[in-house]
Design a protein around this motif. Structure first.
Motif, short mmCIF file in Angstrom:
data_model
loop_
_atom_site.label_atom_id
_atom_site.label_comp_id
_atom_site.label_asym_id
_atom_site.label_seq_id
_atom_site.Cartn_x
_atom_site.Cartn_y
_atom_site.Cartn_z
N ALA A 239 0.87 -0.88 0.07
CA ALA A 239 0.13 -0.23 -0.05
C ALA A 239 0.83 1.25 0.03
CB ALA A 239 -1.01 -0.20 1.11
N THR A 240 2.21 1.13 1.03
CA THR A 240 3.00 2.58 0.84
C THR A 240 3.75 2.62 -0.60
OG1 THR A 240 2.80 2.30 3.41
CG2 THR A 240 4.24 3.17 2.28
N ALA A 241 3.77 1.99 -0.64
CA ALA A 241 5.35 1.67 -1.93
C ALA A 241 3.97 1.74 -3.22
CB ALA A 241 5.79 0.27 -1.96
N LEU A 242 2.91 1.30 -3.55
CA LEU A 242 2.41 2.17 -4.55
C LEU A 242 1.33 3.49 -4.77
CD1 LEU A 242 -0.03 -1.28 -5.00
CD2 LEU A 242 1.92 -0.58 -6.98
N TYR A 243 1.71 3.90 -3.30
CA TYR A 243 1.35 5.36 -3.01
C TYR A 243 2.08 6.16 -3.60
CZ TYR A 243 -0.54 9.76 -1.16
OH TYR A 243 -1.06 10.77 -1.34
N VAL A 244 3.40 5.47 -3.37
CA VAL A 244 4.24 6.46 -3.38
C VAL A 244 4.55 6.29 -4.98
CG1 VAL A 244 6.92 6.37 -3.27
CG2 VAL A 244 5.50 6.27 -1.10
N GLU A 245 4.33 5.40 -5.38
CA GLU A 245 4.50 5.01 -7.10
C GLU A 245 3.85 6.21 -8.05
OE1 GLU A 245 6.91 3.41 -9.43
OE2 GLU A 245 7.70 2.72 -7.04
N ARG A 246 2.53 6.42 -7.54
CA ARG A 246 1.85 6.56 -8.29
C ARG A 246 1.38 8.40 -8.47
NH1 ARG A 246 -3.21 5.12 -5.73
NH2 ARG A 246 -2.56 2.25 -4.94
N ASN A 247 2.07 8.41 -7.13
CA ASN A 247 2.50 9.85 -6.56
C ASN A 247 3.74 10.45 -6.49
OD1 ASN A 247 -0.70 10.71 -6.98
ND2 ASN A 247 -0.24 9.55 -4.87
N LYS A 248 4.90 10.24 -7.38
CA LYS A 248 6.38 9.81 -6.78
C LYS A 248 6.17 11.65 -6.68
CE LYS A 248 9.17 6.37 -8.66
NZ LYS A 248 9.90 6.00 -9.54
N ARG A 249 5.95 12.85 -8.09
CA ARG A 249 6.43 13.99 -8.18
C ARG A 249 5.72 14.70 -6.66
NH1 ARG A 249 4.25 18.32 -10.55
NH2 ARG A 249 5.69 20.03 -11.06
N ASN A 250 4.73 14.08 -7.14
CA ASN A 250 3.87 15.12 -5.60
C ASN A 250 4.34 14.30 -3.75
OD1 ASN A 250 2.39 16.37 -6.76
ND2 ASN A 250 0.48 14.53 -6.41
N VAL A 251 5.33 13.52 -3.66
CA VAL A 251 6.05 13.07 -2.79
C VAL A 251 7.06 13.52 -2.50
CG1 VAL A 251 6.46 11.30 -1.64
CG2 VAL A 251 4.18 10.48 -2.95
N GLY A 252 7.99 13.84 -3.37
CA GLY A 252 9.47 14.20 -4.04
C GLY A 252 9.34 16.08 -3.32
N PHE A 253 8.05 16.54 -2.99
CA PHE A 253 8.46 17.72 -3.21
C PHE A 253 7.89 18.04 -1.90
CE2 PHE A 253 7.81 19.07 -7.99
CZ PHE A 253 8.41 19.78 -7.60
N LEU A 254 6.85 17.15 -1.24
CA LEU A 254 6.53 16.95 0.33
C LEU A 254 7.46 16.75 0.68
CD1 LEU A 254 4.28 17.04 2.51
CD2 LEU A 254 4.37 14.79 1.98
N THR A 255 8.41 15.72 0.56
CA THR A 255 10.02 15.37 1.24
C THR A 255 10.69 16.22 1.21
OG1 THR A 255 9.46 12.93 0.15
CG2 THR A 255 11.66 13.87 1.26
N ILE A 256 10.87 17.14 -0.26
CA ILE A 256 11.32 18.77 -0.08
C ILE A 256 11.57 19.75 1.16
CG2 ILE A 256 12.49 20.80 -1.14
CD1 ILE A 256 12.76 19.07 -3.69
N ILE A 257 9.91 19.58 0.82
CA ILE A 257 9.35 20.76 1.92
C ILE A 257 9.61 19.92 2.72
CG2 ILE A 257 7.66 21.42 3.21
CD1 ILE A 257 6.39 21.57 0.20
N VAL A 258 9.59 18.92 3.83
CA VAL A 258 10.27 18.84 4.99
C VAL A 258 10.91 18.60 5.65
CG1 VAL A 258 9.57 16.44 6.71
CG2 VAL A 258 7.95 17.15 5.22
N ALA A 259 12.05 18.34 4.56
CA ALA A 259 14.18 18.96 4.54
C ALA A 259 14.03 20.09 4.78
CB ALA A 259 14.39 18.19 3.42
N VAL A 260 13.19 20.73 4.36
CA VAL A 260 13.48 22.48 4.27
C VAL A 260 13.17 23.11 5.59
CG1 VAL A 260 13.22 25.07 3.30
CG2 VAL A 260 13.12 23.06 1.87
N VAL A 261 11.90 22.38 5.83
CA VAL A 261 11.41 22.82 7.42
C VAL A 261 12.60 22.70 7.78
CG1 VAL A 261 9.46 23.21 8.68
CG2 VAL A 261 9.00 23.69 6.24
N HIS A 262 12.09 21.02 8.44
CA HIS A 262 13.15 20.36 9.40
C HIS A 262 14.81 20.88 9.50
CE1 HIS A 262 14.11 17.49 11.98
NE2 HIS A 262 15.21 16.86 11.69
N PHE A 263 15.43 21.53 8.73
CA PHE A 263 16.32 21.85 8.76
C PHE A 263 16.37 23.90 9.22
CE2 PHE A 263 20.07 24.22 6.53
CZ PHE A 263 20.80 24.32 6.82
N LEU A 264 15.38 24.68 8.48
CA LEU A 264 15.59 26.16 8.59
C LEU A 264 14.69 26.24 10.41
CD1 LEU A 264 14.56 27.08 5.14
CD2 LEU A 264 17.05 27.16 6.79
N ALA A 265 13.75 25.31 9.99
CA ALA A 265 12.83 25.40 11.92
C ALA A 265 12.72 24.50 12.51
CB ALA A 265 11.48 26.29 11.24
#
Length: 140
Positions: A108-134
């Motif tokens: 379930a998790t892997a198929l969700y990520v596979e279907r939404n790779k671009r969106n999950v990638g951008f979400l991961t970048i946002i989490v990394a930036v917020v985790h780094f800056l704040a």
């Protein structure tokens, strides 16, 4: 645990690079090189899976200082955990015929990520930036 903090940001950035490699791989050759290394090197996949498991557990037990004592870095921990499940799914999928007996959570998790790779990638970048800056936002 400042080393854990930096390792989690690096793991999130690397995960975002893998997720966005299909979309932006032609523009950034490093993304294609990372994807090729992941698909061809079993050792690289094992290192990513093991480090993801260790980081997920470490973030659950030892969050960054301004956060609560337990589960202070919940959002990065969940994101790293889901990236690790996706890496595990990709490694099992690459093995071929013996991979038919997969766990339903893994599927379930892997198929969700596979279907939404671009969106999950951008979400991961946002989490990394917020985790780094704040990092103090873990109190919210």
């Amino acid at each position: 645990m400042m080393q854990l903090y930096l390792l989690s940001i690096l793991f999130l950035a690397l995960g975002a690079a893998f997720l966005l490699s299909d979309t932006y791989g032609l523009s950034f050759a490093l993304l294609l090189s990372l994807r090729y290394a992941f698909r061809t090197s079993a050792l690289f996949r094992r290192i990513l899976i093991f480090s993801g498991l260790v980081l997920t557990l470490a973030l659950a037990l030892w969050p960054v200082a301004p956060g609560p004592a337990l589960l202070g870095d919940l959002v990065p921990m969940i994101n790293i955990g889901s990236l690790t499940i996706w890496y595990l799914y990709q490694a099992i999928k690459g093995m071929g015929a013996g991979a038919q007996e997969q766990a339903s959570v893994l599927d379930a998790t892997a198929l969700y990520v596979e279907r939404n790779k671009r969106n999950v990638g951008f979400l991961t970048i946002i989490v990394a930036v917020v985790h780094f800056l704040a990092p103090w936002l873990v109190l919210v």
